[in-house]
Design a protein around this motif. Structure first.
Motif, PDB file in Angstrom:
ATOM      1  N   UNK A 173     -10.940  -7.722   1.633  1.00  0.00           N
ATOM      2  CA  UNK A 173     -12.215  -7.076   1.303  1.00  0.00           C
ATOM      3  C   UNK A 173     -12.579  -6.083   2.397  1.00  0.00           C
ATOM      4  N   UNK A 174     -12.815  -4.855   1.998  1.00  0.00           N
ATOM      5  CA  UNK A 174     -13.160  -3.793   2.951  1.00  0.00           C
ATOM      6  C   UNK A 174     -14.627  -3.400   2.875  1.00  0.00           C
ATOM      7  N   UNK A 175     -15.184  -3.436   1.642  1.00  0.00           N
ATOM      8  CA  UNK A 175     -16.577  -3.043   1.446  1.00  0.00           C
ATOM      9  C   UNK A 175     -17.326  -4.074   0.618  1.00  0.00           C
ATOM     10  N   UNK A 176     -18.565  -4.304   0.987  1.00  0.00           N
ATOM     11  CA  UNK A 176     -19.522  -4.953   0.090  1.00  0.00           C
ATOM     12  C   UNK A 176     -20.521  -3.870  -0.275  1.00  0.00           C
ATOM     13  N   UNK A 177     -20.611  -3.575  -1.560  1.00  0.00           N
ATOM     14  CA  UNK A 177     -21.425  -2.468  -2.052  1.00  0.00           C
ATOM     15  C   UNK A 177     -22.560  -3.049  -2.900  1.00  0.00           C
ATOM     16  N   UNK A 178     -23.782  -2.820  -2.469  1.00  0.00           N
ATOM     17  CA  UNK A 178     -24.921  -3.355  -3.217  1.00  0.00           C
ATOM     18  C   UNK A 178     -25.898  -2.247  -3.575  1.00  0.00           C
ATOM     19  N   UNK A 179     -26.510  -2.427  -4.713  1.00  0.00           N
ATOM     20  CA  UNK A 179     -27.607  -1.559  -5.135  1.00  0.00           C
ATOM     21  C   UNK A 179     -28.818  -2.465  -5.249  1.00  0.00           C
ATOM     22  N   UNK A 180     -29.829  -2.215  -4.434  1.00  0.00           N
ATOM     23  CA  UNK A 180     -30.989  -3.108  -4.429  1.00  0.00           C
ATOM     24  C   UNK A 180     -32.278  -2.327  -4.256  1.00  0.00           C
ATOM     25  N   UNK A 181     -33.198  -2.458  -5.215  1.00  0.00           N
ATOM     26  CA  UNK A 181     -33.102  -3.164  -6.483  1.00  0.00           C
ATOM     27  C   UNK A 181     -32.008  -2.560  -7.377  1.00  0.00           C
TER      28      UNK A 181
END
Length: 395
Positions: free
Chosen positions: A148-156
């Protein structure tokens, strides 16, 4: 003007404004593709990086830099990179930071084209993505792999308004030697500053709240350190997804009212969300400012306000939603968000149609979900418009 020790409202007005010939209050538009060298030696020094200056607008431009400096200051990041669209920003991040064999953990509730980009283009190049409910930290932890290289989140998250704990997600990312990327489009730095909570990279579709007037397509990347800036700047220069000077000028102008606009968006949306939650024809409402929101406590920790985005479903399902959207007068039936006008749309048949029914349902995007971007109009006019349209629903 130094903007370090002034309030955010004042930063919106003054950030990115430097010193220019003839003393303009507003940074001028350098509408030029290329810049003249004093002589060949200077040109050589510029290309070698031995002298600071401008060569070609794809690489650097004073008008674009003014905008980049402003957004970096507002996000409390190291530097920013302005792009031709939000998707150009997202593509530049993935292209810069991923390589064949890498793995991405990504929010399942997010902008549809972001998911498609990972599932089609980057999957083709040997990059694997796991889409999970990132509002559940256990799901993030369980999805992380050795590659795993990236954790990509959209919040909200778009369009469900699911909220991810940025601080805790940053800890998970860094403990696994991954980077945390946060799409902050829905909140803007006026209401959320992810780098403060441990994010490595923040991005925006500047088309939305940062510009605020529905007349520009643009994106931006903000990074926490010089190393990331250098990597991503090189990719942006090579792939060419840069913004142009005139659109940079327009977005920078929009930033000056960002704080005021976000206050009004949030005030209006809170009232509208409460109105909808108490309406007999409404099944449920998702809004970070409502105590009924499942991540309300997380929102209170990382938000400075609740924003202008609401999602909700009517008791009559998709047909009731169609009736509502086909009969509004003040609210505009259109995709996009974050402008001064209220916009309403149906994600399942519009912005998120391409995800497919199974992926939509897994992400909580029901067929009856309606997304409302609450504008800065008089809130009573917005409510009256929704009420007259709701009256036309029968079930």
């Amino acid at each position: 003007m130094l903007t370090k020790n002034i309030h955010f409202d004042s930063k919106c007005v003054h950030s990115g404004v430097g010193e220019y010939e003839h003393g303009p209050v507003v940074p001028p538009i350098y509408q030029t593709s290329t810049f003249k060298f004093v002589n060949t030696d200077q040109g050589a020094r510029l290309f070698k990086g031995e002298e600071d200056g401008y060569i070609y607008t794809r690489m650097r431009n004073p008008t674009i830099e003014a905008l980049e400096n402003a957004v970096a200051e507002l996000e409390e990041g190291h530097k920013a990179l302005a792009c031709s669209s939000g998707m150009a920003a997202i593509n530049t991040i993935f292209t810069s930071l991923l390589e064949k064999g890498n793995h991405v953990v990504c929010s399942e509730s997010l902008y549809g084209p972001t998911r498609l980009l990972l599932e089609t283009i980057f999957n083709k190049f040997g990059i694997e993505t796991s889409f999970v409910n990132t509002s559940n930290l256990t799901e993030i932890e369980d999805a992380v792999k050795s590659n795993t290289k990236l954790i990509y989140i959209e919040t909200p998250g778009n369009p469900t308004l699911a909220i991810t704990d940025i601080e805790q997600t940053a800890k998970i990312a860094h403990s696994s030697k991954s980077l945390l990327v946060v799409d902050n489009t829905f909140m803007s730095p006026a209401l959320q500053q992810p780098i403060k909570f441990g994010a490595d990279v923040v991005l925006h579709s500047m088309t939305k709240f940062l510009n605020g007037h529905a007349d520009v397509i643009a994106g931006v990347i903000v990074v926490k350190n010089e190393e990331l800036y250098s990597i991503i700047r090189k990719t942006l220069n090579q792939t060419g997804g840069v913004i142009d000077p005139f659109n940079s000028f327009l977005v920078h102008r929009g930033l000056k009212t960002l704080s005021l606009r976000m206050q009004r968006h949030s005030q209006n949306a809170q009232v509208v969300a409460e109105f909808l939650e108490n309406h007999s024809k409404v099944k449920w409402v998702s809004y970070p400012g409502l105590k009924s929101h499942p991540q309300y406590d997380v929102a209170q920790k990382q938000h400075y306000g609740s924003g202008g985005m609401i999602s909700f479903e009517l008791k009559g399902g998709i047909e009731a939603g169609k009736t509502l959207m086909n009969n509004v007068k003040l609210c505009q039936l259109a995709v996009s968000l974050g402008g001064v006008e209220s916009l309403i749309q149906h994600p399942a048949s519009m912005t998120h149609f391409s995800l497919g029914k199974e992926n939509r349902e897994k992400a909580g995007i029901t067929d009856g979900l309606v997304r409302l971007s609450v504008g800065i109009e008089n809130v009573n006019d917005i409510i009256n418009d929704l009420e007259q349209s709701l009256k036309k629903i029968s079930f």
